[in-house]
Design a protein around this motif. Structure first.
Motif, PDB file in Angstrom:
ATOM      1  N   LEU A  17       0.475  -1.391  -0.013  1.00 50.19           N
ATOM      2  CA  LEU A  17      -0.254  -0.186   0.002  1.00 50.19           C
ATOM      3  C   LEU A  17       1.050   1.231  -0.400  1.00 50.19           C
ATOM      4  O   LEU A  17       1.879   1.122   0.845  1.00 50.19           O
ATOM      5  CB  LEU A  17      -0.761   0.070   1.378  1.00 50.19           C
ATOM      6  CG  LEU A  17      -1.667  -1.126   1.020  1.00 50.19           C
ATOM      7  CD1 LEU A  17      -2.813  -1.297   2.689  1.00 50.19           C
ATOM      8  CD2 LEU A  17      -2.385  -0.744   0.240  1.00 50.19           C
ATOM      9  N   SER A  36      -7.836   4.164  -7.761  1.00 49.92           N
ATOM     10  CA  SER A  36      -7.258   2.570  -7.675  1.00 49.92           C
ATOM     11  C   SER A  36      -6.725   2.368  -5.955  1.00 49.92           C
ATOM     12  O   SER A  36      -6.642   1.448  -5.806  1.00 49.92           O
ATOM     13  CB  SER A  36      -6.475   2.545  -9.167  1.00 49.92           C
ATOM     14  OG  SER A  36      -5.693   3.097  -8.983  1.00 49.92           O
ATOM     15  N   GLU A  37      -5.690   3.611  -6.535  1.00 49.86           N
ATOM     16  CA  GLU A  37      -4.996   2.707  -4.749  1.00 49.86           C
ATOM     17  C   GLU A  37      -5.584   3.287  -3.634  1.00 49.86           C
ATOM     18  O   GLU A  37      -5.725   3.160  -2.995  1.00 49.86           O
ATOM     19  CB  GLU A  37      -3.745   4.228  -4.957  1.00 49.86           C
ATOM     20  CG  GLU A  37      -2.086   3.842  -6.274  1.00 49.86           C
ATOM     21  CD  GLU A  37      -2.268   2.217  -5.893  1.00 49.86           C
ATOM     22  OE1 GLU A  37      -1.655   1.475  -4.747  1.00 49.86           O
ATOM     23  OE2 GLU A  37      -1.936   1.899  -6.880  1.00 49.86           O
ATOM     24  N   ASP A  39      -9.201   3.110  -3.675  1.00 47.36           N
ATOM     25  CA  ASP A  39      -9.594   1.574  -2.671  1.00 47.36           C
ATOM     26  C   ASP A  39      -9.317   0.956  -2.584  1.00 47.36           C
ATOM     27  O   ASP A  39      -9.410  -0.213  -1.911  1.00 47.36           O
ATOM     28  CB  ASP A  39     -10.015   1.196  -5.166  1.00 47.36           C
ATOM     29  CG  ASP A  39     -11.295   0.641  -5.008  1.00 47.36           C
ATOM     30  OD1 ASP A  39     -12.198   0.148  -4.108  1.00 47.36           O
ATOM     31  OD2 ASP A  39     -11.245  -0.896  -5.347  1.00 47.36           O
ATOM     32  N   ARG A  40      -8.005   0.186  -2.708  1.00 45.94           N
ATOM     33  CA  ARG A  40      -6.669  -0.817  -2.413  1.00 45.94           C
ATOM     34  C   ARG A  40      -6.702  -0.856  -1.049  1.00 45.94           C
ATOM     35  O   ARG A  40      -6.521  -1.682  -0.451  1.00 45.94           O
ATOM     36  CB  ARG A  40      -5.097  -0.749  -3.546  1.00 45.94           C
ATOM     37  CG  ARG A  40      -5.290  -1.463  -4.465  1.00 45.94           C
ATOM     38  CD  ARG A  40      -4.083  -1.272  -5.112  1.00 45.94           C
ATOM     39  NE  ARG A  40      -3.245  -1.994  -4.810  1.00 45.94           N
ATOM     40  CZ  ARG A  40      -2.056  -1.872  -4.326  1.00 45.94           C
ATOM     41  NH1 ARG A  40      -0.990  -0.764  -4.426  1.00 45.94           N
ATOM     42  NH2 ARG A  40      -1.512  -2.866  -3.275  1.00 45.94           N
ATOM     43  N   LYS A  41      -6.518   0.641  -0.426  1.00 47.39           N
ATOM     44  CA  LYS A  41      -6.257   1.026   1.186  1.00 47.39           C
ATOM     45  C   LYS A  41      -7.549   0.650   1.279  1.00 47.39           C
ATOM     46  O   LYS A  41      -7.156   0.281   2.627  1.00 47.39           O
ATOM     47  CB  LYS A  41      -5.104   2.387   0.986  1.00 47.39           C
ATOM     48  CG  LYS A  41      -4.751   1.802   2.686  1.00 47.39           C
ATOM     49  CD  LYS A  41      -3.987   3.706   1.884  1.00 47.39           C
ATOM     50  CE  LYS A  41      -2.903   3.425   3.528  1.00 47.39           C
ATOM     51  NZ  LYS A  41      -1.977   4.652   3.914  1.00 47.39           N
ATOM     52  N   ARG A  43     -10.814   0.955   0.906  1.00 44.14           N
ATOM     53  CA  ARG A  43     -12.123   0.348   0.519  1.00 44.14           C
ATOM     54  C   ARG A  43     -12.913  -0.886   1.401  1.00 44.14           C
ATOM     55  O   ARG A  43     -14.438  -0.323   1.256  1.00 44.14           O
ATOM     56  CB  ARG A  43     -12.020  -0.721  -0.716  1.00 44.14           C
ATOM     57  CG  ARG A  43     -13.672  -1.767  -1.193  1.00 44.14           C
ATOM     58  CD  ARG A  43     -13.087  -2.479  -2.356  1.00 44.14           C
ATOM     59  NE  ARG A  43     -14.538  -2.902  -2.803  1.00 44.14           N
ATOM     60  CZ  ARG A  43     -15.113  -1.933  -3.191  1.00 44.14           C
ATOM     61  NH1 ARG A  43     -14.890  -1.369  -4.198  1.00 44.14           N
ATOM     62  NH2 ARG A  43     -16.330  -3.007  -3.858  1.00 44.14           N
TER      63      ARG A  43
END
Length: 202
Positions: A17, A36-37, A39-41, A43
């Motif tokens: 992350l 997108s980053e 969302d990765r971290k 969400r």
């Protein structure tokens, strides 16, 4: 943010992350990777907050998408120092608006009670949004939470950050609901005094 206090996550190695500052820079550069980053971290935790308010996964996911869009449209000009607090505030607002739209009276009453509990800590003539920026308030709240023991910090965060019910918190802490209510009352009194000493509440 973990369950004990508001903090930024540590950057992981080998494709892990990104730091909050790095994600914010992506927004400032108008990079498509910003969302997108994010969302990765965040969400999972954002969905948890929304679902806890709405009790509906589909509505929660819509609020999550609205949250990403709001973040994209407000960064810049905003440059949040605490991205987690910034996102959770946005998704709470979207979720509460959706809740009112859905007319879920029973759940709404429960949430109104939860949110109104904190209003007593920031009453008075001063408008905290006018007098103090969000980053300053986040820093002050962080300092307050660090002064609490681990259990009290956990209870506060679960109640006012994740909107957990008293019953859920009591079960998690192996306490009675009355114990949890008493602890929350004492914490709110401490917080009100803490804010008064810093000129945020009267």
């Amino acid at each position: 943010m973990n369950e004990h206090y508001i903090s930024r996550e540590i950057k992981l190695k080998d494709g892990g992350l990104l730091e909050d500052e790095q994600i914010v820079e992506l927004y400032l550069k108008r990079s498509e990777n910003a969302i997108s980053e994010t969302d990765r971290k965040y969400r999972t935790r954002c969905l948890y907050v929304a679902h806890n308010i709405l009790n509906d996964l589909s509505d929660a996911e819509e609020c999550l998408n609205d949250t990403y869009m709001t973040a994209w449209n407000t960064i810049p000009p905003e440059r949040p120092k605490f991205l987690s607090a910034f996102l959770f505030r946005i998704i709470k607002n979207h979720s509460l608006n959706r809740l009112r739209y859905n007319h879920r009276d029973k759940r709404e009453i429960s949430l109104s009670i939860s949110l109104s509990e904190l209003e007593e800590c920031v009453d008075g003539k001063q408008n905290t949004e006018d007098e103090f920026d969000e980053n300053q308030l986040a820093l002050i709240l962080n300092d307050f939470l660090r002064g609490l023991d681990e259990e009290k910090r956990f209870i506060f965060i679960r109640r006012y950050w994740y909107m957990d019910s008293i019953g859920s918190i009591a079960e998690r802490c192996s306490r009675t609901e009355e114990n949890v209510k008493t602890i929350l009352v004492r914490i709110r009194k401490q917080l009100k005094k803490y804010l008064e000493e810093r000129g945020i509440s009267q």
